[in-house]
Design a protein around this motif. Structure first.
Motif, PDB file in Angstrom:
ATOM      1  N   VAL A 199      72.030   7.661  -0.633  1.00 59.35           N
ATOM      2  CA  VAL A 199      71.533   7.950   0.732  1.00 59.35           C
ATOM      3  C   VAL A 199      70.087   7.837   0.838  1.00 59.35           C
ATOM      4  O   VAL A 199      69.263   8.566   0.089  1.00 59.35           O
ATOM      5  N   GLU A 200      69.320   6.986   1.897  1.00 61.53           N
ATOM      6  CA  GLU A 200      68.076   6.855   1.860  1.00 61.53           C
ATOM      7  C   GLU A 200      67.714   7.811   3.089  1.00 61.53           C
ATOM      8  O   GLU A 200      68.287   7.559   4.223  1.00 61.53           O
ATOM      9  N   SER A 201      66.930   8.743   2.848  1.00 62.83           N
ATOM     10  CA  SER A 201      66.412   9.770   4.052  1.00 62.83           C
ATOM     11  C   SER A 201      65.274   9.207   4.861  1.00 62.83           C
ATOM     12  O   SER A 201      64.697   8.574   4.572  1.00 62.83           O
ATOM     13  N   GLU A 202      65.595   9.403   6.143  1.00 62.07           N
ATOM     14  CA  GLU A 202      64.553   8.786   7.197  1.00 62.07           C
ATOM     15  C   GLU A 202      63.315   9.770   7.003  1.00 62.07           C
ATOM     16  O   GLU A 202      62.279   9.410   7.575  1.00 62.07           O
ATOM     17  N   PHE A 203      63.415  11.031   6.496  1.00 59.96           N
ATOM     18  CA  PHE A 203      62.342  11.893   6.537  1.00 59.96           C
ATOM     19  C   PHE A 203      61.586  11.662   5.519  1.00 59.96           C
ATOM     20  O   PHE A 203      61.878  11.600   4.071  1.00 59.96           O
ATOM     21  N   GLY A 204      60.154  11.823   5.604  1.00 59.98           N
ATOM     22  CA  GLY A 204      59.110  11.828   4.365  1.00 59.98           C
ATOM     23  C   GLY A 204      58.339  13.055   4.350  1.00 59.98           C
ATOM     24  O   GLY A 204      58.637  14.079   5.438  1.00 59.98           O
ATOM     25  N   PRO A 205      57.340  13.017   3.796  1.00 60.44           N
ATOM     26  CA  PRO A 205      56.427  14.446   3.596  1.00 60.44           C
ATOM     27  C   PRO A 205      56.012  14.712   5.098  1.00 60.44           C
ATOM     28  O   PRO A 205      55.837  15.750   5.196  1.00 60.44           O
ATOM     29  N   GLU A 206      55.468  13.893   5.710  1.00 59.96           N
ATOM     30  CA  GLU A 206      54.842  14.049   7.091  1.00 59.96           C
ATOM     31  C   GLU A 206      55.735  14.535   7.879  1.00 59.96           C
ATOM     32  O   GLU A 206      55.194  15.512   9.046  1.00 59.96           O
ATOM     33  N   SER A 207      56.872  14.602   7.839  1.00 60.73           N
ATOM     34  CA  SER A 207      57.998  15.244   8.874  1.00 60.73           C
ATOM     35  C   SER A 207      57.565  16.726   8.844  1.00 60.73           C
ATOM     36  O   SER A 207      58.079  17.624   9.584  1.00 60.73           O
ATOM     37  N   VAL A 208      57.258  17.391   7.907  1.00 60.40           N
ATOM     38  CA  VAL A 208      56.842  18.811   7.673  1.00 60.40           C
ATOM     39  C   VAL A 208      55.416  19.149   7.616  1.00 60.40           C
ATOM     40  O   VAL A 208      55.135  20.278   7.248  1.00 60.40           O
ATOM     41  N   GLU A 209      54.625  18.423   8.281  1.00 59.54           N
ATOM     42  CA  GLU A 209      53.290  18.669   8.386  1.00 59.54           C
ATOM     43  C   GLU A 209      52.818  19.353   9.644  1.00 59.54           C
ATOM     44  O   GLU A 209      53.685  19.248  10.709  1.00 59.54           O
ATOM     45  N   ARG A 210      51.999  20.636   9.496  1.00 58.01           N
ATOM     46  CA  ARG A 210      51.992  21.286  10.667  1.00 58.01           C
ATOM     47  C   ARG A 210      50.929  20.790  11.801  1.00 58.01           C
ATOM     48  O   ARG A 210      50.906  21.258  12.974  1.00 58.01           O
ATOM     49  N   GLY A 211      50.191  19.789  11.102  1.00 59.62           N
ATOM     50  CA  GLY A 211      49.117  19.085  12.316  1.00 59.62           C
ATOM     51  C   GLY A 211      48.282  20.292  12.678  1.00 59.62           C
ATOM     52  O   GLY A 211      47.789  21.063  11.983  1.00 59.62           O
ATOM     53  N   ALA A 212      47.694  20.004  13.920  1.00 67.52           N
ATOM     54  CA  ALA A 212      46.851  20.985  14.593  1.00 67.52           C
ATOM     55  C   ALA A 212      47.159  22.193  15.142  1.00 67.52           C
ATOM     56  O   ALA A 212      46.530  23.109  15.553  1.00 67.52           O
ATOM     57  N   TYR A 213      48.597  22.168  15.262  1.00 63.67           N
ATOM     58  CA  TYR A 213      49.289  23.743  15.649  1.00 63.67           C
ATOM     59  C   TYR A 213      48.995  24.730  14.802  1.00 63.67           C
ATOM     60  O   TYR A 213      48.733  24.728  13.631  1.00 63.67           O
ATOM     61  N   ALA A 270      67.724  19.648  -5.907  1.00 63.88           N
ATOM     62  CA  ALA A 270      67.536  20.874  -5.303  1.00 63.88           C
ATOM     63  C   ALA A 270      68.505  21.037  -4.124  1.00 63.88           C
ATOM     64  O   ALA A 270      69.379  20.326  -3.873  1.00 63.88           O
ATOM     65  N   SER A 271      68.401  22.297  -3.421  1.00 65.43           N
ATOM     66  CA  SER A 271      69.358  22.759  -2.623  1.00 65.43           C
ATOM     67  C   SER A 271      69.300  22.202  -1.187  1.00 65.43           C
ATOM     68  O   SER A 271      69.996  22.343  -0.480  1.00 65.43           O
ATOM     69  N   ASP A 272      67.924  21.581  -0.977  1.00 68.01           N
ATOM     70  CA  ASP A 272      67.850  21.094  -0.018  1.00 68.01           C
ATOM     71  C   ASP A 272      66.613  19.841  -0.134  1.00 68.01           C
ATOM     72  O   ASP A 272      65.702  20.055  -0.852  1.00 68.01           O
ATOM     73  N   ILE A 273      66.954  18.992   0.773  1.00 65.65           N
ATOM     74  CA  ILE A 273      66.206  17.646   0.498  1.00 65.65           C
ATOM     75  C   ILE A 273      64.444  17.891   0.942  1.00 65.65           C
ATOM     76  O   ILE A 273      63.777  17.140   0.354  1.00 65.65           O
ATOM     77  N   SER A 274      64.447  18.833   1.735  1.00 64.91           N
ATOM     78  CA  SER A 274      62.772  19.316   2.085  1.00 64.91           C
ATOM     79  C   SER A 274      62.058  19.607   0.950  1.00 64.91           C
ATOM     80  O   SER A 274      60.917  19.464   0.656  1.00 64.91           O
ATOM     81  N   ALA A 275      62.866  20.199  -0.105  1.00 64.99           N
ATOM     82  CA  ALA A 275      62.076  20.394  -1.416  1.00 64.99           C
ATOM     83  C   ALA A 275      61.576  19.179  -2.306  1.00 64.99           C
ATOM     84  O   ALA A 275      60.731  19.319  -3.310  1.00 64.99           O
ATOM     85  N   LEU A 276      62.129  18.182  -1.773  1.00 67.21           N
ATOM     86  CA  LEU A 276      61.710  16.787  -2.448  1.00 67.21           C
ATOM     87  C   LEU A 276      61.351  15.555  -1.861  1.00 67.21           C
ATOM     88  O   LEU A 276      61.006  14.692  -2.332  1.00 67.21           O
ATOM     89  N   LEU A 277      60.742  16.022  -0.714  1.00 69.30           N
ATOM     90  CA  LEU A 277      60.337  14.864   0.058  1.00 69.30           C
ATOM     91  C   LEU A 277      58.944  14.447  -0.307  1.00 69.30           C
ATOM     92  O   LEU A 277      58.484  13.512  -0.072  1.00 69.30           O
ATOM     93  N   HIS A 278      58.310  15.312  -1.358  1.00 71.61           N
ATOM     94  CA  HIS A 278      56.893  14.638  -1.743  1.00 71.61           C
ATOM     95  C   HIS A 278      57.384  13.808  -2.743  1.00 71.61           C
ATOM     96  O   HIS A 278      56.366  13.194  -3.241  1.00 71.61           O
ATOM     97  N   ALA A 279      58.596  13.749  -3.352  1.00 65.64           N
ATOM     98  CA  ALA A 279      58.788  13.181  -4.592  1.00 65.64           C
ATOM     99  C   ALA A 279      59.449  11.735  -4.270  1.00 65.64           C
ATOM    100  O   ALA A 279      59.324  10.775  -5.080  1.00 65.64           O
ATOM    101  N   THR A 280      60.676  11.756  -3.323  1.00 65.71           N
ATOM    102  CA  THR A 280      61.532  10.723  -3.086  1.00 65.71           C
ATOM    103  C   THR A 280      62.224  10.726  -1.875  1.00 65.71           C
ATOM    104  O   THR A 280      62.296  11.705  -1.188  1.00 65.71           O
ATOM    105  N   ARG A 281      62.567   9.689  -1.452  1.00 66.20           N
ATOM    106  CA  ARG A 281      63.429   9.624  -0.188  1.00 66.20           C
ATOM    107  C   ARG A 281      64.958   9.223  -0.497  1.00 66.20           C
ATOM    108  O   ARG A 281      65.907   8.954   0.422  1.00 66.20           O
ATOM    109  N   ARG A 282      65.305   8.948  -1.993  1.00 68.72           N
ATOM    110  CA  ARG A 282      66.510   8.748  -2.394  1.00 68.72           C
ATOM    111  C   ARG A 282      67.374   9.366  -3.030  1.00 68.72           C
ATOM    112  O   ARG A 282      67.006  10.011  -3.829  1.00 68.72           O
ATOM    113  N   TYR A 283      68.520   9.834  -2.629  1.00 69.10           N
ATOM    114  CA  TYR A 283      69.459  10.926  -2.779  1.00 69.10           C
ATOM    115  C   TYR A 283      70.781  10.595  -3.132  1.00 69.10           C
ATOM    116  O   TYR A 283      71.392   9.579  -2.473  1.00 69.10           O
ATOM    117  N   ARG A 284      71.446  11.426  -3.869  1.00 69.59           N
ATOM    118  CA  ARG A 284      73.022  11.688  -4.177  1.00 69.59           C
ATOM    119  C   ARG A 284      73.207  12.788  -3.660  1.00 69.59           C
ATOM    120  O   ARG A 284      72.859  13.819  -4.459  1.00 69.59           O
TER     121      ARG A 284
END
Ligand code: F6R
Length: 611
Positions: free
Chosen positions: A236-250, A192-206
């Motif tokens: 590289v192990e990313s500290e971000f997971g899918p929850e980092s991009v949830e909108r929650g109650a906002y 992907a061009s940006d790890i946010s496209a893959l947060l639902h799939a993995t945290r491990r990147y090169r």
């Protein structure tokens, strides 16, 4: 801007690709598409102008399945934002390509290809890449070699994924000057061009380096360097997971991100303050050894990050006695200021992917600076990987296109850098300690400010039907006025300009009449009497004054003026951070009232990856 995602697996991957596209939406785009290699080897695609949701609806109506595929969100550069120009672009039914960036020599390539009988079915620069790869494949090369040889004919910066009917179970990812990351899964792999496209799939990147080609299969990824040699890129192990991009109650990401600011600032400051003083190692050990030699600072950045740089200039001059030049990165790269001795270069970029900031920094690396450093929110970004020294803000992922929490964290990091330099320049520890305390108090003060939300929501009504606004500030509040104007115009589409208040009568006063909203920033500093004069100048011409001020600032006559008072007084190191918050709320609510898409304002992109 454009986003890319690719997947190779041992199962149907359409939903993974489509979810990747949804996660890339925040970057801003105008069309989207997906291409799969079907079980029989046929390449098939679906593309739509407009939102990813439209692509998904149509896909669900007429689904297809495949174990390898690529997908793209496009932000048009060459050719209108239509289905015909949406990616993936095909060469016949042999090759599919999705591409970010610009092929600068595409006209020449198009002419060459047309002369050899290739016909084009889009107006894009990208289609050349698909045809070039197809020609190389027909010459008997495998997909990785064909892609390498095709890309060697391009001028420009790009990242690209390529899928071929002739190559089962694999796709290729490559880049030059634009980000591309490979994600590693269990029996499936991604790019992907940006790890946010893959947060639902993995945290491990090169992360791929310039000129790398990755052949991605379900069970392995082979990366080769520019000459085709096998290379290993760090895991590289990313500290971000899918929850980092949830909108929650906002209601919107931007609203959530405004409300996360106290925490983001607290997290950013935590490692930068050691025993009440600024951390000497804030840019790492190597630069710490030379910190005392720094005699000047050059800053390059774009947009809100540039505004943060302008605030830092005032702080560096005032607290560290340090000359500082701040350049818009797209200007720096073509007109760099002379590089004085012992000067530190600092690029500021939330994403670390802004093309102009990257280009400016590439140039800076060749210019004999004492050090080339970056202030970024993304540890794995191209910028951070490019520079010698870095300082990270800890805002967390920022999804709303308009920068909010990232900007505030940049400001506090710059405040700490100022104080670290001031200490090196001989400012007594007790003074630095007192100033550090002022910065450390900011998270609590920001929390108090957020209580103004309901009031700002109501006051935003005064802006809803205006066509124009002027923002005025002096000293470090001038760039804050610039930031307020930027936020208002990009979100609410109200034309807004900022001026150093003293400039009012040198031109902009001609615009002031009863239709003009004039926002003035009035901290209780030595310049308040001067600002009062400016307010009178506006009042005399019938302009509507909207003043954001210190709790007890004497504004003179207040009749007919809208006055928003901050709950507590602030110092020169605090005010730029604090006064930004009501301006964010104002712009946010004005845009919501107008029914605008606040998270994805029209024509804008989160990461500006083209220049
Ligand atoms: C405005 C905004 C932009 C960015 C600019 C730089 O709200 O978000 O002006 O600040 O595009 O982006 P970064 O910091 O990622 O380099």
């Amino acid at each position: 801007m454009c986003g890319i995602v690719g997947v190779a697996a041992k199962r149907d991957i359409a939903s993974l690709l489509l979810e990747g596209l949804q996660r890339l939406e925040y970057r801003g785009y105008d069309s989207a598409g997906i291409a799969l290699r079907l079980a029989g080897g046929e390449l098939r695609r679906l593309r739509r102008a407009g939102f990813v949701s439209r692509l998904i609806e149509d896909f669900e109506r007429d689904p297809m399945a495949g174990e390898v595929g690529i997908a793209h969100t496009r932000w048009a550069t060459h050719g209108a934002p239509t289905e015909r120009n949406a990616h993936p672009l095909f060469s016949g039914r042999e090759v599919a390509v999705a591409h970010n960036g610009i092929v600068e020599n595409y006209e020449q390539l198009r002419d060459q290809l047309a002369a050899s009988g290739v016909s084009f079915s889009s107006d894009t620069d990208t289609e050349c890449i698909a045809h070039l790869v197809a020609l190389e494949l027909r010459a008997g090369k495998d997909l990785a070699a064909a892609t390498r040889d095709a890309l060697s004919q391009l001028v420009g910066t790009y990242s690209v994924v390529v899928l071929a009917a002739a190559e089962p179970g694999a796709f290729v990812a490559a880049n030059r000057g634009a980000p591309m990351v490979v994600g590693l899964g269990e029996s499936e792999n991604y790019a992907a061009s940006d790890i946010s496209a893959l947060l639902h799939a993995t945290r491990r990147y090169r992360f791929l380096r310039n000129g790398d080609i990755a052949l991605v299969r379900a069970d392995r990824v082979e990366i080769s360097g520019p000459a085709g040699e096998a290379v290993d890129r760090p895991l590289v192990e990313s500290e971000f997971g899918p929850e980092s991009v949830e909108r929650g109650a906002y209601r919107h990401y931007m609203q959530k991100e405004i409300f996360e600011q106290a925490g983001a600032v607290r997290n950013t400051l935590r490692p930068l303050i050691v025993e009440g003083l600024p951390d000497h190692f804030l840019f790492g050990a190597e630069l710490a050894g030379r910190f005392g030699d720094i005699a000047a600072v050059h800053i390059a950045a774009c947009g809100s990050a540039y505004n943060a740089g302008l605030v830092a200039r005032q702080w560096l001059q005032e607290h560290a006695g340090m000359p500082c030049t701040v350049e818009i990165a797209s200007e720096y790269r073509y007109h760099p200021p002379p590089c004085p001795e012992n000067c530190l270069y600092l690029a500021i970029s939330q994403s670390g992917e802004t093309a102009d900031t990257l280009a400016a920094t590439r140039l800076a690396l060749e210019r004999g600076y004492l050090g080339v450093a970056a202030l970024s929110n993304v540890a794995t970004s191209s910028l951070v990987r490019m520079v010698e020294h870095s300082l990270l803000t800890r805002a967390g992922l920022e999804v709303g296109v308009a920068s909010t929490k990232a900007l505030l964290t940049q400001l506090v990091a710059l405040a700490m850098m100022t104080l670290a330099l001031a200490r090196q320049q001989g400012k007594p520890d007790q003074d630095v300690r007192a100033l550090t305390q002022q910065v450390a108090a900011l998270p609590d003060l920001i929390e108090q400010l957020l209580e103004m939300d309901a009031r700002m929501e109501q006051l935003a009504g005064h802006f809803e039907n205006r066509g124009h606004a002027l923002f005025l500030g002096r000293g470090p509040m001038w760039p804050v006025a610039m930031e307020g104007a930027l936020k208002l115009k990009e979100l609410s589409y109200i034309h807004a300009e900022a001026y150093a208040a003293g400039e009012l009568k040198h031109g902009p006063l001609a615009l002031v009449d009863d239709s003009m909203m004039v926002v003035a920033l009035a901290p209780d500093d030595g310049l308040l009497p001067k600002l009062r004069t400016n307010l009178e100048e506006v009042r005399a011409r019938g302009g509507q004054l909207f003043v954001v001020s210190a709790p007890r600032a004497d504004l003179g006559r207040e009749d007919g003026m809208i006055v928003v008072r901050l709950p507590a007084p602030s110092t020169n190191l605090q005010a730029p951070v604090l006064y930004t918050v009501p301006l964010q709320l104002l712009a946010y609510h004005a845009a919501v009232r107008k029914g605008n898409n606040v998270d994805r304002p029209r024509n804008l992109a989160k990461s500006v990856t083209v220049d």
